[in-house]
Write an enzyme that holds these catalytic residues in place. Structure first.
Site, PDB file in Angstrom:
ATOM      1  CB  SER A  23      -0.938  -0.015   1.214  1.00 23.48           C
ATOM      2  OG  SER A  23      -0.213  -0.199   2.406  1.00 23.48           O
ATOM      3  CD  GLU A  25       1.236   7.603   5.224  1.00 21.51           C
ATOM      4  OE1 GLU A  25       1.022   6.500   5.781  1.00 21.51           O
ATOM      5  OE2 GLU A  25       1.746   8.575   5.814  1.00 21.51           O
ATOM      6  CG  HIS A  85      -3.780   9.022   6.839  1.00 19.67           C
ATOM      7  ND1 HIS A  85      -2.581   8.789   7.482  1.00 19.67           N
ATOM      8  CD2 HIS A  85      -3.763   8.241   5.735  1.00 19.67           C
ATOM      9  CE1 HIS A  85      -1.874   7.902   6.791  1.00 19.67           C
ATOM     10  NE2 HIS A  85      -2.571   7.562   5.724  1.00 19.67           N
ATOM     11  NE  ARG A 115      -2.575  12.144  20.524  1.00 19.63           N
ATOM     12  CZ  ARG A 115      -1.449  12.197  21.224  1.00 19.63           C
ATOM     13  NH1 ARG A 115      -1.424  11.720  22.452  1.00 19.63           N
ATOM     14  NH2 ARG A 115      -0.349  12.718  20.713  1.00 19.63           N
ATOM     15  CG  ASP A 117       1.532  14.753  16.743  1.00 20.12           C
ATOM     16  OD1 ASP A 117       1.528  14.170  17.835  1.00 20.12           O
ATOM     17  OD2 ASP A 117       2.092  14.315  15.724  1.00 20.12           O
ATOM     18  CE  LYS A 176      -3.500   2.601  18.439  1.00 16.19           C
ATOM     19  NZ  LYS A 176      -2.667   3.581  17.701  1.00 16.19           N
ATOM     20  CG  PHE A 227       9.695  12.971  10.826  1.00 12.83           C
ATOM     21  CD1 PHE A 227       8.793  13.817  11.455  1.00 12.83           C
ATOM     22  CD2 PHE A 227       9.281  11.680  10.508  1.00 12.83           C
ATOM     23  CE1 PHE A 227       7.509  13.398  11.756  1.00 12.83           C
ATOM     24  CE2 PHE A 227       8.004  11.248  10.806  1.00 12.83           C
ATOM     25  CZ  PHE A 227       7.111  12.110  11.428  1.00 12.83           C
ATOM     26  CG  HIS A 277       1.636   1.832   4.612  1.00 11.56           C
ATOM     27  ND1 HIS A 277       0.453   1.988   3.902  1.00 11.56           N
ATOM     28  CD2 HIS A 277       1.929   3.062   5.103  1.00 11.56           C
ATOM     29  CE1 HIS A 277       0.059   3.253   3.968  1.00 11.56           C
ATOM     30  NE2 HIS A 277       0.942   3.924   4.689  1.00 11.56           N
TER      31      HIS A 277
HETATM   32  P1  FAD Z   1      -2.244   6.878  19.645  1.00  6.82           P
HETATM   33  O1  FAD Z   1      -1.889   5.552  19.145  1.00  6.82           O
HETATM   34  O2  FAD Z   1      -3.640   7.163  19.987  1.00  6.82           O
HETATM   35  O3  FAD Z   1      -1.355   7.257  20.896  1.00  6.82           O
HETATM   36  C1  FAD Z   1       0.066   7.157  20.803  1.00  6.82           C
HETATM   37  C2  FAD Z   1       0.622   6.587  22.074  1.00  6.82           C
HETATM   38  O4  FAD Z   1       0.424   7.527  23.132  1.00  6.82           O
HETATM   39  C3  FAD Z   1      -0.104   5.330  22.483  1.00  6.82           C
HETATM   40  O5  FAD Z   1       0.481   4.193  21.890  1.00  6.82           O
HETATM   41  C4  FAD Z   1      -0.016   5.377  23.980  1.00  6.82           C
HETATM   42  O6  FAD Z   1       1.210   4.813  24.374  1.00  6.82           O
HETATM   43  C5  FAD Z   1      -0.022   6.861  24.295  1.00  6.82           C
HETATM   44  N1  FAD Z   1      -1.390   7.325  24.598  1.00  6.82           N
HETATM   45  C6  FAD Z   1      -2.155   8.133  23.851  1.00  6.82           C
HETATM   46  N2  FAD Z   1      -3.338   8.364  24.429  1.00  6.82           N
HETATM   47  C7  FAD Z   1      -3.338   7.685  25.588  1.00  6.82           C
HETATM   48  C8  FAD Z   1      -4.270   7.506  26.639  1.00  6.82           C
HETATM   49  N3  FAD Z   1      -5.446   8.089  26.611  1.00  6.82           N
HETATM   50  N4  FAD Z   1      -3.910   6.719  27.687  1.00  6.82           N
HETATM   51  C9  FAD Z   1      -2.698   6.102  27.715  1.00  6.82           C
HETATM   52  N5  FAD Z   1      -1.761   6.233  26.750  1.00  6.82           N
HETATM   53  C10 FAD Z   1      -2.081   7.008  25.701  1.00  6.82           C
HETATM   54  N6  FAD Z   1      -0.360  12.409  12.012  1.00  6.82           N
HETATM   55  C11 FAD Z   1      -1.157  13.326  11.372  1.00  6.82           C
HETATM   56  O7  FAD Z   1      -1.318  14.454  11.859  1.00  6.82           O
HETATM   57  N7  FAD Z   1      -1.797  13.010  10.208  1.00  6.82           N
HETATM   58  C12 FAD Z   1      -1.680  11.789   9.630  1.00  6.82           C
HETATM   59  O8  FAD Z   1      -2.277  11.548   8.573  1.00  6.82           O
HETATM   60  C13 FAD Z   1      -0.864  10.801  10.265  1.00  6.82           C
HETATM   61  N8  FAD Z   1      -0.728   9.550   9.763  1.00  6.82           N
HETATM   62  C14 FAD Z   1       0.019   8.613  10.421  1.00  6.82           C
HETATM   63  C15 FAD Z   1       0.101   7.323   9.902  1.00  6.82           C
HETATM   64  C16 FAD Z   1       0.858   6.348  10.549  1.00  6.82           C
HETATM   65  C17 FAD Z   1       0.913   4.966   9.974  1.00  6.82           C
HETATM   66  C18 FAD Z   1       1.562   6.673  11.747  1.00  6.82           C
HETATM   67  C19 FAD Z   1       2.413   5.646  12.436  1.00  6.82           C
HETATM   68  C20 FAD Z   1       1.477   7.959  12.267  1.00  6.82           C
HETATM   69  C21 FAD Z   1       0.711   8.938  11.617  1.00  6.82           C
HETATM   70  N9  FAD Z   1       0.580  10.232  12.143  1.00  6.82           N
HETATM   71  C22 FAD Z   1      -0.205  11.160  11.481  1.00  6.82           C
HETATM   72  C23 FAD Z   1       1.325  10.632  13.340  1.00  6.82           C
HETATM   73  C24 FAD Z   1       0.461  10.542  14.628  1.00  6.82           C
HETATM   74  O9  FAD Z   1      -0.634  11.422  14.534  1.00  6.82           O
HETATM   75  C25 FAD Z   1       1.330  10.932  15.810  1.00  6.82           C
HETATM   76  O10 FAD Z   1       2.315   9.965  16.042  1.00  6.82           O
HETATM   77  C26 FAD Z   1       0.574  11.249  17.096  1.00  6.82           C
HETATM   78  O11 FAD Z   1       1.532  11.739  18.056  1.00  6.82           O
HETATM   79  C27 FAD Z   1      -0.142  10.096  17.732  1.00  6.82           C
HETATM   80  O12 FAD Z   1      -1.295   9.728  17.070  1.00  6.82           O
HETATM   81  P2  FAD Z   1      -1.713   8.152  17.124  1.00  6.82           P
HETATM   82  O13 FAD Z   1      -3.061   7.949  16.601  1.00  6.82           O
HETATM   83  O14 FAD Z   1      -0.614   7.380  16.537  1.00  6.82           O
HETATM   84  O15 FAD Z   1      -1.738   8.025  18.683  1.00  6.82           O
END
Ligand code: FAD
Length: 306
Positions: A23, A25, A85, A115, A117, A176, A227, A277
């Site tokens: 895939s 991105e 995304h 989630r 940033d 998740k 990065f 990916h």
């Molecule tokens: P999550 O997986 O929700 O959280 C990250 C970690 O923080 C968790 O594993 C956990 O250890 C801790 N954590 C978070 N919340 C809690 C909680 N409530 N309680 C306990 N621990 C917690 N960013 C963008 O802005 N746009 C994009 O399109 C984008 N695409 C991405 C695609 C991929 C494949 C990856 C790996 C990252 C991408 N990101 C993107 C980056 C991502 O948004 C950041 O890394 C951000 O800091 C965390 O989002 P997440 O969904 O990965 O976090």
């Protein structure tokens, strides 16, 4: 030469397994020129028949319209399955739900739920919108309530910088999956052992969804290393050594980047990995070459569909 060459098992990557899936991105383009480059790359990579092509969502929703436009066009053209995304930063649930509903109506069936940033970037404290989804788990559950989307999420083989430990990070990935994630795509990594050890830990914890390695061909070593540092992905010294002295030599740098990425994916194939990916950075050439090494060939009948 080995004294007993028959003892050595053939590498899986030598015979090119026929079940490799990839895939790609992309990020949404900012300018007309970048848009042209993006679609050129998409059109080059589409005949390789990827499982899907995903389009990122800028920090704090800054690319909302551009992400939607790109994903909707992919869905409309119907050549490749798109994935959008989506993050929950700075948006009320109603806004996010409307975006999700819009994707469903546009024929999009796959969301990469994150989630995200805060506007200040990775490392700044995440504060949920007062009426928003408070975490990626809440977002996944919210999306699933709207429609039965396929949902991919992030995974961090070297743990997310905000997590207390790798175990805590794995617990969060488990949550998740319980919320409805069908697949995880990893942060990029450069030592295959990091991914393979992580995968083993996840399987031991009963996490059985596909954990697809995110592969970052190094278009620009310095930028990617910078990065990676923020994202908590380690850059080994041997890798820095390979790019040493190439700052002003983009041509050689690209050849080295292709070689490094090829070595990584073929190594993973040898360990039984079949899904990849690619973070394309909106450029097709390196990724296309790596896919060729993986045995993928363009399917020419696509031309008729164009
Ligand atoms: P999550 O997986 O929700 O959280 C990250 C970690 O923080 C968790 O594993 C956990 O250890 C801790 N954590 C978070 N919340 C809690 C909680 N409530 N309680 C306990 N621990 C917690 N960013 C963008 O802005 N746009 C994009 O399109 C984008 N695409 C991405 C695609 C991929 C494949 C990856 C790996 C990252 C991408 N990101 C993107 C980056 C991502 O948004 C950041 O890394 C951000 O800091 C965390 O989002 P997440 O969904 O990965 O976090």
């Amino acid at each position: 030469m080995s004294e007993n060459p028959t003892c050595e098992l053939p590498r899986a990557s030598r015979t090119l397994p026929s079940d490799i899936r990839v895939s790609f991105e992309f990020f949404p383009p900012k300018t007309v020129a970048m848009e042209a480059m993006l679609w050129e790359s998409i059109n080059r990579l589409a005949p390789l028949r990827p499982s899907f092509m995903s389009v990122t969502y800028g920090a704090a929703g800054s690319t909302r319209e551009r992400t939607h436009a790109t994903v909707a066009r992919l869905a409309k053209e119907g050549v490749v399955k798109p994935a959008a995304h989506l993050t929950c930063v700075d948006a009320a649930r109603g806004e996010i739900d409307a975006i999700v509903q819009g994707y469903w109506e546009a024929g999009v069936r796959h969301i990469i739920a994150l989630r995200g940033d805060p506007q200040e970037g990775l490392g700044a404290k995440f504060c949920p919108h007062p009426d928003g989804y408070e975490s990626s788990c809440a977002l996944i559950a919210g999306i699933k309530r709207i429609a039965d989307f396929e949902i991919s999420v992030s995974a961090y083989p070297e743990r997310h910088p905000e997590s207390l430990s790798l175990d805590a990070d794995i617990d969060f990935l488990r949550a998740k999956v319980d919320a409805g994630a069908n697949r995880a795509i990893t942060q990029f990594f450069f030592e295959n052992e990091i991914y393979l050890n992580y995968l083993e830990k996840l399987r031991a914890r009963g996490i059985d969804i596909p954990i697809v390695p995110g592969i970052m061909p190094m278009q620009n070593f310095k930028q990617t290393a910078g990065f990676a540092k923020k994202a908590g992905a380690s850059v080994p010294q041997w890798l820095a050594d390979r790019f040493e002295g190439l700052d002003d030599d983009p041509q050689t740098r690209r050849l080295v980047a292709a070689t490094v990425a090829a070595e990584q994916v073929l190594g993973l194939v040898d360990h039984g990995v079949r899904d990849f990916h690619f973070y394309t950075n909106n450029r097709a050439d390196l990724v296309y070459a790596i896919c060729h090494l993986l045995g993928l060939r363009p399917r020419l009948e696509l031309k008729a569909a164009e």
